[in-house]
Design a protein around this motif. Structure first.
Motif, mmCIF file in Angstrom:
data_model
loop_
_atom_site.group_PDB
_atom_site.id
_atom_site.type_symbol
_atom_site.label_atom_id
_atom_site.label_comp_id
_atom_site.label_asym_id
_atom_site.label_seq_id
_atom_site.Cartn_x
_atom_site.Cartn_y
_atom_site.Cartn_z
ATOM 1 N N ILE A 56 81.099 82.873 80.851
ATOM 2 C CA ILE A 56 80.255 82.055 81.704
ATOM 3 C C ILE A 56 79.501 82.964 82.647
ATOM 4 N N ALA A 57 78.195 83.025 82.496
ATOM 5 C CA ALA A 57 77.412 83.854 83.388
ATOM 6 C C ALA A 57 76.004 83.310 83.466
ATOM 7 N N GLY A 58 75.487 83.149 84.669
ATOM 8 C CA GLY A 58 74.109 82.736 84.850
ATOM 9 C C GLY A 58 73.392 83.864 85.566
ATOM 10 N N LEU A 59 72.254 84.257 85.040
ATOM 11 C CA LEU A 59 71.521 85.342 85.671
ATOM 12 C C LEU A 59 70.376 84.741 86.490
ATOM 13 N N PRO A 60 69.844 85.510 87.435
ATOM 14 C CA PRO A 60 68.751 84.968 88.252
ATOM 15 C C PRO A 60 67.562 84.609 87.366
ATOM 16 N N THR A 79 83.862 80.277 88.930
ATOM 17 C CA THR A 79 82.481 79.822 88.924
ATOM 18 C C THR A 79 82.516 78.319 89.099
ATOM 19 N N GLN A 89 76.716 80.528 90.033
ATOM 20 C CA GLN A 89 76.045 80.754 88.736
ATOM 21 C C GLN A 89 76.854 81.631 87.800
ATOM 22 N N GLY A 90 77.683 82.497 88.366
ATOM 23 C CA GLY A 90 78.385 83.472 87.544
ATOM 24 C C GLY A 90 77.693 84.832 87.556
ATOM 25 N N TRP A 91 76.600 84.934 88.293
ATOM 26 C CA TRP A 91 75.876 86.207 88.395
ATOM 27 C C TRP A 91 76.749 87.236 89.129
#
Ligand SMILES: Nc1ncnc2c1ncn2[C@@H]1O[C@H](COP(=O)(O)OP(=O)(O)OP(=O)(O)O)[C@@H](O)[C@H]1O
Ligand SMILES: [Mg+2]
Lengths: 313, 270
Positions: free
Chosen positions: A94-98, B268, B101-103
């Protein structure tokens, strides 16, 4: 064949690790005293059903979590040690980048964290991101986002690559090229830890499969060894013998007719075949197939399924 | 793939990584994010300016608080208000959102030095603070009756910029302690009442006495009193006490923040 130097340190180890999230009533026991040595130069797949503890194991190896008890080591040091960390790359589940940064900017940023990163063009090549290199992350498709995360994991040319469900949502062609990249990495002496729910993927790529369930290691071996744990094989042929008749033999676990073929599940294929030939000498098109990785997986993770007959009084 | 490529083994030539470059890139991209999505930071830049134009420059024209012109007085306190906002929102809330976000998790999983993440956010916050102060100074000098010598101007800017330390420490605390959805609400619930009680919108002497007693416990009070001291318009507290309060406050915030960073189990949200 690759040569594996047995004197080399394991890339990472979990020694007697227990990890419990939360406390008291809401506590979740994610891992129960597990031991795991990841050998260098191998692709190790960690398999297991949802919630088995795969991601937890990876987070412990990366030092993102502290174990409740036990020791974690990464290249012989603590997982936090920068010297060990620059030898790793990770793709998290799970990872969201900018959304506002461009693909090449993200890659450049992550490359800067490493002493000897790959060239930007090479990374874009490996991850198949040429066409979208100057697009912002927020405007990529799901599969393209996944490729960016792969790019960030490999950009530092790490010796140890963690890939937590890397091929979720990838089309078949991308998945193939992804497999090719993994093989190329391995050919250069790298170590890979992979989790996936696509068992054929683990079968095709891994030197070793570690199967965990409910926080415990249930099986550990080469894909061949894992498949061999289930001794059940499938015997099929075209014959006049009815399924009902076949079932009378004690070694036959299951029998049914499927598109004119009699299919039998058994762990004593030779005896069953002899018996069938006795019954029907005209039998033809005989086939014996070993069980696949799916069967092994299901059998190994369902060992402790509640036995319903016990509950009926 | 050629055979030659296949047998190439790991090249052991590892130079050390370029730390200044990491800090520079990290900060640059942090700034780029703000520039490309300005709607997030714009309110924290514009609200102090709007309030100042309204209450300082236009309503306050020709009036005084004690011996100090209203526009002059409020320039100091709205400056403090702006610096606090940039810290709580620019640093704190954005940190909480990226955790969600997990960033942050992905960065924690990479070999990024943890300090680079915080230095980048701090630098952006410093820049935002400088911009807020700059806007207010321009408004005050051009449209208000603010007549400062360069010395006063430099001293005021310096004192206001000092607020970056305690309030970013507090911002980190919100960023690591609050969830991404609740962080903006929590920041506002602290920011606005604290600003009011601490005398950032009107002189502390004009508030009811029980609020004045509450004010003494607020970091924003001690901070704004330091700024007002530059104008000789403060409530008469000791500089040492104000500084000591802010110092201790910063240390406490940082200590809790470090504990939170360690305890954060790579969670997260949403
Ligand atoms: N941050 C957390 N807080 C509390 N419990 C957690 C947390 N993360 C995971 N768990 C629990 O720990 C157990 C193991 O989770 P983990 O994420 O390691 O599973 P997994 O094997 O990766 O599963 P999946 O295949 O679904 O990704 C699960 O029961 C999960 O609910
Ligand atoms: Mg997982």
């Amino acid at each position: 064949m690759r040569k594996i130097n047995p004197a080399r340190l394991p890339a990472t180890t979990l020694h007697n690790i227990t990890k419990t999230y939360g406390r008291g009533k809401s506590a979740t026991h994610a891992l129960n005293s597990i031991n795991l040595d990841i050998r260098q130069g191998e692709v190790t797949s960690i398999l297991g059903p949802n919630g088995a503890g795969k991601t937890t194991a990876i987070k412990l190896m990366l030092g993102l979590l502290q174990p409740t008890s036990g020791e974690v080591s990464l290249f012989g040091s603590k997982p936090h040690d920068p010297v060990a960390r620059v030898r790793t790359g990770a793709m998290m589940q799970i990872a969201g980048l900018p959304d506002t940064l461009r693909v090449e900017e993200l890659v450049r940023l992550f490359s800067s964290y490493y002493p000897a990163p790959l060239a930007l063009d090479r990374i874009l090549d490996i991850a198949g991101l040429w066409e979208v290199r100057s697009r912002v992350f927020g405007k990529l498709s799901g599969g393209q986002k996944q490729r960016v995360m792969f790019a960030l994991a490999v950009c530092g040319d790490p010796d140890l690559l963690f890939l937590d469900e890397p091929t979720v949502g990838l089309d078949i062609e991308t998945r193939r090229s992804f497999w090719a990249q993994i093989r190329r990495f391995i050919a250069r002496g790298k170590t890979i830890i992979l989790t996936t729910h696509y068992l054929e993927e683990a079968d095709a790529l891994s030197d070793r499969i570690v199967l965990i369930d409910k926080g415990e290691v249930k099986a550990d071996g080469t894909p061949h060894e894992i498949k061999a744990t289930t001794s059940t094989r499938c015997v099929s042929c075209i014959t006049s013998i009815a399924a009902q008749t076949a079932l009378e033999h004690p070694a036959v676990q299951d029998a049914r007719v499927n598109r004119a073929r009699l299919e039998i599940a058994t762990s004593e294929a030779e005896a069953v075949v002899r018996h069938l030939l006795d019954l029907d000498p005209n039998l033809r098109d005989l086939e014996i197939v070993g069980a696949g990785i799916d069967e092994a997986f299901l059998q190994l993770t369902h060992d402790e399924a509640p036995n319903h007959s016990d509950l009926v009084s | 793939m050629t055979t030659a490529e296949a047998v190439t083994t790991v090249t052991p030539q590892r130079t050390t990584r370029n730390l200044p470059r990491i800090y520079a890139l990290e900060s640059f991209y942090e700034l780029l994010k703000v520039v490309r999505l300005p709607t997030f930071i714009l309110p924290t830049l514009l609200f102090p300016a709007m309030f100042y134009l309204l209450f300082g420059v236009s309503f306050g024209s020709g009036k005084t608080f004690g011996d100090t012109g209203v526009a002059t007085y409020l320039l100091a306190t709205y400056g403090a208000f702006g610096v606090i906002g940039a810290a709580l929102f620019g640093f704190g809330v954005s940190c909480a959102i990226e955790r969600g976000q997990g960033w942050t998790l992905l960065k924690q999983a990479s070999p990024m030095p943890v300090s680079a993440y915080f230095v980048a956010k701090l630098l952006v916050s410093v820049l935002m603070s400088a911009i807020v102060i700059g806007i207010l100074l321009i408004l005050g000098l051009a449209f208000g009756d603010v007549a400062w010598q360069p010395g006063t101007l430099a001293k005021m800017t310096g004192v206001l910029m000092l607020g970056v330390i305690p309030f970013n420490a507090f911002g980190v605390l919100i960023g690591l302690g609050a969830g991404p959805n609740s962080a903006p609400a929590i920041a506002n619930i602290i920011y606005l009442p604290m600003a009011f009680v601490s005398g950032l919108w009107m002189p502390i002497q004009a508030l009811p006495s029980f609020l004045q007693q509450v004010a003494v416990t607020m970091p924003a009070y001690h901070y704004s009193q330091l700024a007002l001291k530059v104008l000789d318009a403060d409530a008469g507290g000791s500089t040492i006490i104000h500084l000591a309060y802010l110092g201790v406050f910063s240390v406490i915030c940082f200590t809790i923040a470090i504990a939170l960073w360690k305890r954060d189990e790579g969670k997260t949200f949403g």
